[in-house]
Design a protein around this motif. Structure first.
Motif, PDB file in Angstrom:
ATOM      1  N   ALA A  35       0.817  -1.215   0.000  1.00 53.03           N
ATOM      2  CA  ALA A  35       0.000   0.000   0.000  1.00 53.03           C
ATOM      3  C   ALA A  35       0.851   1.266   0.000  1.00 53.03           C
ATOM      4  CB  ALA A  35      -0.939   0.007   1.203  1.00 53.03           C
ATOM      5  N   ARG A  36       1.992   1.227   0.684  1.00 50.34           N
ATOM      6  CA  ARG A  36       2.894   2.391   0.740  1.00 50.34           C
ATOM      7  C   ARG A  36       3.853   2.430  -0.436  1.00 50.34           C
ATOM      8  NH1 ARG A  36       3.891   1.362   6.910  1.00 50.34           N
ATOM      9  NH2 ARG A  36       5.587   0.131   6.063  1.00 50.34           N
ATOM     10  N   GLY A  37       3.730   1.457  -1.335  1.00 52.40           N
ATOM     11  CA  GLY A  37       4.584   1.453  -2.517  1.00 52.40           C
ATOM     12  C   GLY A  37       5.865   0.669  -2.369  1.00 52.40           C
ATOM     13  N   ASP A  38       5.978  -0.161  -1.341  1.00 52.60           N
ATOM     14  CA  ASP A  38       7.207  -0.932  -1.124  1.00 52.60           C
ATOM     15  C   ASP A  38       7.368  -2.097  -2.097  1.00 52.60           C
ATOM     16  OD1 ASP A  38       8.141   0.635   1.052  1.00 52.60           O
ATOM     17  OD2 ASP A  38       6.814  -0.449   2.418  1.00 52.60           O
ATOM     18  N   GLY A  39       6.299  -2.473  -2.795  1.00 51.91           N
ATOM     19  CA  GLY A  39       6.390  -3.573  -3.743  1.00 51.91           C
ATOM     20  C   GLY A  39       6.195  -4.942  -3.115  1.00 51.91           C
ATOM     21  N   GLU A  40       6.279  -5.002  -1.801  1.00 45.36           N
ATOM     22  CA  GLU A  40       6.073  -6.239  -1.057  1.00 45.36           C
ATOM     23  C   GLU A  40       5.726  -5.865   0.376  1.00 45.36           C
ATOM     24  OE1 GLU A  40       9.771  -8.388  -0.980  1.00 45.36           O
ATOM     25  OE2 GLU A  40      10.785  -6.831   0.150  1.00 45.36           O
ATOM     26  N   CYS A  41       5.237  -6.846   1.105  1.00 49.17           N
ATOM     27  CA  CYS A  41       4.954  -6.632   2.523  1.00 49.17           C
ATOM     28  C   CYS A  41       5.948  -7.423   3.356  1.00 49.17           C
ATOM     29  CB  CYS A  41       3.541  -7.107   2.879  1.00 49.17           C
ATOM     30  SG  CYS A  41       2.232  -6.218   2.032  1.00 49.17           S
ATOM     31  N   ARG A  42       6.262  -6.865   4.494  1.00 47.61           N
ATOM     32  CA  ARG A  42       7.052  -7.563   5.518  1.00 47.61           C
ATOM     33  C   ARG A  42       6.371  -7.226   6.834  1.00 47.61           C
ATOM     34  NH1 ARG A  42      12.452  -9.501   6.972  1.00 47.61           N
ATOM     35  NH2 ARG A  42      12.860  -8.834   9.110  1.00 47.61           N
ATOM     36  N   VAL A  43       5.812  -8.256   7.465  1.00 37.27           N
ATOM     37  CA  VAL A  43       5.062  -8.090   8.700  1.00 37.27           C
ATOM     38  C   VAL A  43       5.775  -8.874   9.793  1.00 37.27           C
ATOM     39  CG1 VAL A  43       2.837  -8.489   9.835  1.00 37.27           C
ATOM     40  CG2 VAL A  43       2.908  -7.879   7.398  1.00 37.27           C
ATOM     41  N   VAL A  44       6.101  -8.183  10.875  1.00 37.37           N
ATOM     42  CA  VAL A  44       6.758  -8.831  12.005  1.00 37.37           C
ATOM     43  C   VAL A  44       5.735  -8.984  13.121  1.00 37.37           C
ATOM     44  CG1 VAL A  44       8.665  -8.755  13.660  1.00 37.37           C
ATOM     45  CG2 VAL A  44       8.959  -7.767  11.362  1.00 37.37           C
ATOM     46  N   LEU A  45       5.497 -10.229  13.496  1.00 39.86           N
ATOM     47  CA  LEU A  45       4.561 -10.555  14.560  1.00 39.86           C
ATOM     48  C   LEU A  45       5.376 -10.952  15.792  1.00 39.86           C
ATOM     49  CD1 LEU A  45       1.654 -11.175  15.567  1.00 39.86           C
ATOM     50  CD2 LEU A  45       1.936 -13.455  14.570  1.00 39.86           C
ATOM     51  N   HIS A  46       5.437 -10.048  16.769  1.00 35.73           N
ATOM     52  CA  HIS A  46       6.161 -10.310  18.017  1.00 35.73           C
ATOM     53  C   HIS A  46       5.214 -11.042  18.964  1.00 35.73           C
ATOM     54  CE1 HIS A  46       9.563  -7.683  17.000  1.00 35.73           C
ATOM     55  NE2 HIS A  46       8.647  -6.964  16.381  1.00 35.73           N
ATOM     56  N   LEU A  47       5.690 -12.105  19.556  1.00 34.35           N
ATOM     57  CA  LEU A  47       4.865 -12.925  20.442  1.00 34.35           C
ATOM     58  C   LEU A  47       5.219 -12.715  21.909  1.00 34.35           C
ATOM     59  CD1 LEU A  47       5.072 -16.155  18.274  1.00 34.35           C
ATOM     60  CD2 LEU A  47       3.287 -14.391  18.274  1.00 34.35           C
ATOM     61  N   SER A  48       6.153 -11.827  22.156  1.00 32.75           N
ATOM     62  CA  SER A  48       6.609 -11.520  23.507  1.00 32.75           C
ATOM     63  C   SER A  48       6.691 -10.004  23.635  1.00 32.75           C
ATOM     64  CB  SER A  48       7.991 -12.143  23.725  1.00 32.75           C
ATOM     65  OG  SER A  48       8.627 -11.561  24.824  1.00 32.75           O
ATOM     66  N   ASP A  49       6.438  -9.492  24.818  1.00 33.76           N
ATOM     67  CA  ASP A  49       6.544  -8.041  24.990  1.00 33.76           C
ATOM     68  C   ASP A  49       7.960  -7.603  25.349  1.00 33.76           C
ATOM     69  OD1 ASP A  49       6.617  -8.933  27.593  1.00 33.76           O
ATOM     70  OD2 ASP A  49       4.941  -7.718  28.286  1.00 33.76           O
ATOM     71  N   ARG A  50       8.906  -8.556  25.303  1.00 36.04           N
ATOM     72  CA  ARG A  50      10.314  -8.188  25.500  1.00 36.04           C
ATOM     73  C   ARG A  50      10.788  -7.441  24.262  1.00 36.04           C
ATOM     74  NH1 ARG A  50      10.534 -13.752  27.387  1.00 36.04           N
ATOM     75  NH2 ARG A  50      11.087 -14.301  25.276  1.00 36.04           N
ATOM     76  N   ARG A  51      11.421  -6.311  24.473  1.00 39.55           N
ATOM     77  CA  ARG A  51      11.880  -5.509  23.339  1.00 39.55           C
ATOM     78  C   ARG A  51      13.341  -5.151  23.480  1.00 39.55           C
ATOM     79  NH1 ARG A  51       7.017  -1.267  22.073  1.00 39.55           N
ATOM     80  NH2 ARG A  51       5.396  -2.598  22.888  1.00 39.55           N
ATOM     81  N   ALA A  52      14.032  -5.256  22.358  1.00 39.80           N
ATOM     82  CA  ALA A  52      15.400  -4.743  22.294  1.00 39.80           C
ATOM     83  C   ALA A  52      15.294  -3.229  22.110  1.00 39.80           C
ATOM     84  CB  ALA A  52      16.141  -5.383  21.118  1.00 39.80           C
ATOM     85  N   PRO A  53      16.329  -2.473  22.477  1.00 42.39           N
ATOM     86  CA  PRO A  53      16.273  -1.007  22.343  1.00 42.39           C
ATOM     87  C   PRO A  53      15.928  -0.533  20.929  1.00 42.39           C
ATOM     88  CG  PRO A  53      18.208  -1.656  23.594  1.00 42.39           C
ATOM     89  CD  PRO A  53      17.579  -2.921  23.078  1.00 42.39           C
ATOM     90  N   ASP A  54      16.307  -1.288  19.906  1.00 48.51           N
ATOM     91  CA  ASP A  54      16.043  -0.858  18.531  1.00 48.51           C
ATOM     92  C   ASP A  54      14.646  -1.282  18.047  1.00 48.51           C
ATOM     93  OD1 ASP A  54      16.711  -3.556  18.499  1.00 48.51           O
ATOM     94  OD2 ASP A  54      17.653  -3.440  16.520  1.00 48.51           O
ATOM     95  N   GLU A  55      13.842  -1.888  18.921  1.00 46.71           N
ATOM     96  CA  GLU A  55      12.507  -2.345  18.533  1.00 46.71           C
ATOM     97  C   GLU A  55      11.399  -1.423  19.036  1.00 46.71           C
ATOM     98  OE1 GLU A  55      12.960  -7.170  18.210  1.00 46.71           O
ATOM     99  OE2 GLU A  55      12.099  -6.307  20.018  1.00 46.71           O
ATOM    100  N   ALA A  56      11.683  -0.190  19.219  1.00 45.06           N
ATOM    101  CA  ALA A  56      10.701   0.752  19.753  1.00 45.06           C
ATOM    102  C   ALA A  56       9.920   1.433  18.638  1.00 45.06           C
ATOM    103  CB  ALA A  56      11.401   1.780  20.631  1.00 45.06           C
TER     104      ALA A  56
END
Length: 180
Positions: free
Chosen positions: A148-169
């Motif tokens: 939809a945003r014009g990326d040509g493909e989708c990449r969806v990340v489904l996190h199953l834990s609420d643990r987050r690395a600092p770069d996952e904000a």
């Protein structure tokens, strides 16, 4: 304007219209009108509500068909790929571990009607998030790339834990919790 040729029956006219195309055009125009009138964020919110209800319905349908009360993590991944296949998407698992499942997609179920309608991606976010959270307790969905945003493909990340690395904000990630 010329006089219409009455020798061609209306029912035989070469008009590219059938139910699926009509419904995709309808959804595109509804989402576009929402985006234009209330803005992308609000339109995404409205579509999220619909996506939540659709996710609940699909979750119930799969659990009934599989005769289970809860889907396992492996079944959740399989169900999400299967449901998109059934509606003519081409989602697949790129990678998965205990904390996340990364999906790719090269063909949106909305086809070209999704272009410039990023609010429609809330359907994927909510359906994936609701199904994962209802069965596994928690989900956070990030739409890294979208057609939809014009990326040509989708990449969806489904996190199953609420643990987050600092770069996952990611501010665009949406969280989902089990309803009961």
């Amino acid at each position: 304007m010329s006089t219409p040729d009455r020798s061609i029956p209306i029912a035989s006219a070469d008009v590219p219209l059938e139910r699926d195309l009509f419904l995709r055009i309808l959804v595109r125009e509804l989402s576009g009108t929402l985006q234009d009138v209330v803005g992308l964020e609000e339109a995404s919110g409205f579509i999220s509500v619909v996506g939540q209800r659709v996710g609940e319905h699909i979750d119930h349908s799969y659990k009934t068909a599989l005769d289970v009360s809860t889907l396992s993590r492996e079944q959740v991944a399989q169900v999400l790929v299967d449901l998109k296949r059934r509606i003519q998407g081409s989602f697949y698992v790129i990678e998965e571990d205990a904390d996340r499942i990364v999906f790719g997609n090269g063909h949106c179920p909305f086809g070209s009607k999704v272009l410039d309608r990023p609010a429609l991606c809330m359907m994927t976010s909510n359906v994936f998030g609701v199904i994962a959270a209802e069965n596994l307790g928690y989900a956070r969905v990030e739409l890294d790339k979208t057609i939809a945003r014009g990326d040509g493909e989708c990449r969806v990340v489904l996190h199953l834990s609420d643990r987050r690395a600092p770069d996952e904000a990611s501010s665009e990630a949406r969280e989902y919790f089990k309803s009961s």
